[in-house]
Design a protein around this motif. Structure first.
Motif, PDB file in Angstrom:
ATOM      1  N   GLU A  34      32.868  47.508  26.598  1.00 35.52           N
ATOM      2  CA  GLU A  34      33.702  47.273  25.411  1.00 35.52           C
ATOM      3  C   GLU A  34      35.141  47.709  25.666  1.00 35.52           C
ATOM      4  OE1 GLU A  34      30.743  48.891  25.289  1.00 35.52           O
ATOM      5  OE2 GLU A  34      29.570  47.290  24.375  1.00 35.52           O
ATOM      6  N   ILE A  35      35.305  48.823  26.379  1.00 33.97           N
ATOM      7  CA  ILE A  35      36.648  49.302  26.686  1.00 33.97           C
ATOM      8  C   ILE A  35      37.329  48.360  27.678  1.00 33.97           C
ATOM      9  CG2 ILE A  35      37.945  51.178  27.781  1.00 33.97           C
ATOM     10  CD1 ILE A  35      35.973  53.114  26.497  1.00 33.97           C
ATOM     11  N   MET A  36      36.556  47.868  28.669  1.00 38.81           N
ATOM     12  CA  MET A  36      37.124  46.891  29.595  1.00 38.81           C
ATOM     13  C   MET A  36      37.602  45.651  28.844  1.00 38.81           C
ATOM     14  SD  MET A  36      34.824  46.928  33.049  1.00 38.81           S
ATOM     15  CE  MET A  36      33.265  46.606  32.264  1.00 38.81           C
ATOM     16  N   ARG A  38      38.514  45.426  25.676  1.00 39.41           N
ATOM     17  CA  ARG A  38      39.716  45.745  24.890  1.00 39.41           C
ATOM     18  C   ARG A  38      40.951  45.820  25.772  1.00 39.41           C
ATOM     19  NH1 ARG A  38      38.637  46.715  19.768  1.00 39.41           N
ATOM     20  NH2 ARG A  38      36.588  47.488  19.184  1.00 39.41           N
ATOM     21  N   ARG A  39      40.818  46.401  26.959  1.00 35.44           N
ATOM     22  CA  ARG A  39      41.959  46.472  27.887  1.00 35.44           C
ATOM     23  C   ARG A  39      42.381  45.074  28.328  1.00 35.44           C
ATOM     24  NH1 ARG A  39      40.140  51.343  31.900  1.00 35.44           N
ATOM     25  NH2 ARG A  39      40.436  53.037  30.408  1.00 35.44           N
ATOM     26  N   HIS A  40      41.421  44.248  28.623  1.00 33.50           N
ATOM     27  CA  HIS A  40      41.732  42.902  29.098  1.00 33.50           C
ATOM     28  C   HIS A  40      42.356  42.049  27.998  1.00 33.50           C
ATOM     29  CE1 HIS A  40      41.401  39.547  31.843  1.00 33.50           C
ATOM     30  NE2 HIS A  40      40.926  38.820  30.868  1.00 33.50           N
ATOM     31  N   LEU A  41      41.893  42.222  26.783  1.00 28.58           N
ATOM     32  CA  LEU A  41      42.373  41.410  25.665  1.00 28.58           C
ATOM     33  C   LEU A  41      43.438  42.126  24.843  1.00 28.58           C
ATOM     34  CD1 LEU A  41      38.889  40.138  24.454  1.00 28.58           C
ATOM     35  CD2 LEU A  41      40.541  38.875  25.823  1.00 28.58           C
ATOM     36  N   SER A  42      44.009  43.200  25.340  1.00 28.25           N
ATOM     37  CA  SER A  42      44.899  44.046  24.540  1.00 28.25           C
ATOM     38  C   SER A  42      46.149  43.333  24.062  1.00 28.25           C
ATOM     39  CB  SER A  42      45.296  45.290  25.326  1.00 28.25           C
ATOM     40  OG  SER A  42      46.061  44.917  26.454  1.00 28.25           O
ATOM     41  N   LEU A  51      35.994  39.902  21.454  1.00 31.69           N
ATOM     42  CA  LEU A  51      35.300  40.894  22.274  1.00 31.69           C
ATOM     43  C   LEU A  51      33.911  40.389  22.674  1.00 31.69           C
ATOM     44  CD1 LEU A  51      36.222  44.228  20.491  1.00 31.69           C
ATOM     45  CD2 LEU A  51      37.010  43.444  22.719  1.00 31.69           C
ATOM     46  N   ARG A  52      33.183  39.873  21.702  1.00 33.50           N
ATOM     47  CA  ARG A  52      31.835  39.357  21.973  1.00 33.50           C
ATOM     48  C   ARG A  52      31.865  38.211  22.975  1.00 33.50           C
ATOM     49  NH1 ARG A  52      29.387  38.194  16.559  1.00 33.50           N
ATOM     50  NH2 ARG A  52      31.254  39.211  16.393  1.00 33.50           N
ATOM     51  N   ASN A  53      32.835  37.302  22.831  1.00 31.19           N
ATOM     52  CA  ASN A  53      32.963  36.173  23.773  1.00 31.19           C
ATOM     53  C   ASN A  53      33.288  36.671  25.184  1.00 31.19           C
ATOM     54  OD1 ASN A  53      32.413  34.264  21.826  1.00 31.19           O
ATOM     55  ND2 ASN A  53      34.568  33.887  21.354  1.00 31.19           N
ATOM     56  N   LEU A  55      32.611  39.659  26.488  1.00 31.98           N
ATOM     57  CA  LEU A  55      31.431  40.332  27.024  1.00 31.98           C
ATOM     58  C   LEU A  55      30.377  39.321  27.479  1.00 31.98           C
ATOM     59  CD1 LEU A  55      31.076  43.264  24.479  1.00 31.98           C
ATOM     60  CD2 LEU A  55      31.799  43.420  26.862  1.00 31.98           C
ATOM     61  N   GLU A  56      30.174  38.273  26.706  1.00 32.61           N
ATOM     62  CA  GLU A  56      29.196  37.248  27.064  1.00 32.61           C
ATOM     63  C   GLU A  56      29.652  36.462  28.293  1.00 32.61           C
ATOM     64  OE1 GLU A  56      27.350  33.205  25.112  1.00 32.61           O
ATOM     65  OE2 GLU A  56      27.888  34.852  23.786  1.00 32.61           O
ATOM     66  N   GLN A  57      30.930  36.149  28.362  1.00 30.58           N
ATOM     67  CA  GLN A  57      31.471  35.387  29.489  1.00 30.58           C
ATOM     68  C   GLN A  57      31.340  36.159  30.796  1.00 30.58           C
ATOM     69  OE1 GLN A  57      35.642  34.642  29.075  1.00 30.58           O
ATOM     70  NE2 GLN A  57      35.686  33.110  30.694  1.00 30.58           N
ATOM     71  N   HIS A  58      31.466  37.480  30.751  1.00 26.95           N
ATOM     72  CA  HIS A  58      31.403  38.299  31.957  1.00 26.95           C
ATOM     73  C   HIS A  58      30.009  38.899  32.188  1.00 26.95           C
ATOM     74  CE1 HIS A  58      35.743  37.998  31.400  1.00 26.95           C
ATOM     75  NE2 HIS A  58      35.806  38.189  32.705  1.00 26.95           N
ATOM     76  N   GLY A  59      29.050  38.566  31.362  1.00 22.06           N
ATOM     77  CA  GLY A  59      27.671  39.001  31.573  1.00 22.06           C
ATOM     78  C   GLY A  59      27.367  40.404  31.084  1.00 22.06           C
TER      79      GLY A  59
END
Length: 142
Positions: A34-36, A38-42, A51-53, A55-59
């Motif tokens: 979740e923190i990764m 947030r950092r990526h989408l900051s 966030l959900r998309n 996380l799902e895209q990156h497995g």
């Protein structure tokens, strides 16, 4: 000789699995997905949907070790977990893509391996030469 080699390999397997397990657990303890995300989408103040998309895209939406959830057909897939996917990619040498840039990690390693080897190979040769020379000098002095 063959039995000795087989025995050594069989002894090494649990060690490799344990080291992989500990590394995997520490990775998720230090930086949870979740923190990764947030950092990526900051840059865009991400919504829960973003966030959900991500996380799902990156497995990272799968359970860590045991999957007890049923799919849409009602079947369970207990090995559809992040750890099993991680181990499968390690065994097949598929290092994946960077979460930051999306670039293949193998290409990043290839690009950065040259400068690293240009530093380590001469240092290794020099240290080997010095060690052998000093060892011969000490052996001769005795």
């Amino acid at each position: 000789m063959l039995t000795y080699l087989t025995q050594r390999v069989l002894y090494a397997l649990p060690v490799v699995l344990l080291v992989s397990f500990v590394t995997f657990v520490l990775f998720f303890m230090v930086v949870p997905p979740e923190i990764m995300a947030r950092r990526h989408l900051s840059a865009k103040a991400p919504s829960q949907e973003d966030l959900r998309n991500w996380l799902e895209q990156h497995g990272y939406d799968k359970p860590l070790f045991v999957n007890l959830q049923k799919d849409s057909n009602g079947k369970r897939h207990p090995l559809d977990t992040q750890f099993v996917r991680h181990m499968r990619s390690l065994v097949t040498f598929d290092l994946g893509k960077s979460d930051q840039t999306g670039e293949a990690i193998s290409s990043i390693l290839k690009r950065r391996m040259g400068p690293s080897l240009m530093l380590t190979v001469p240092a290794f040769i020099l240290s080997l030469f010095l060690n052998v020379s000093l060892s011969l000098l000490v052996a001769h002095a005795r």
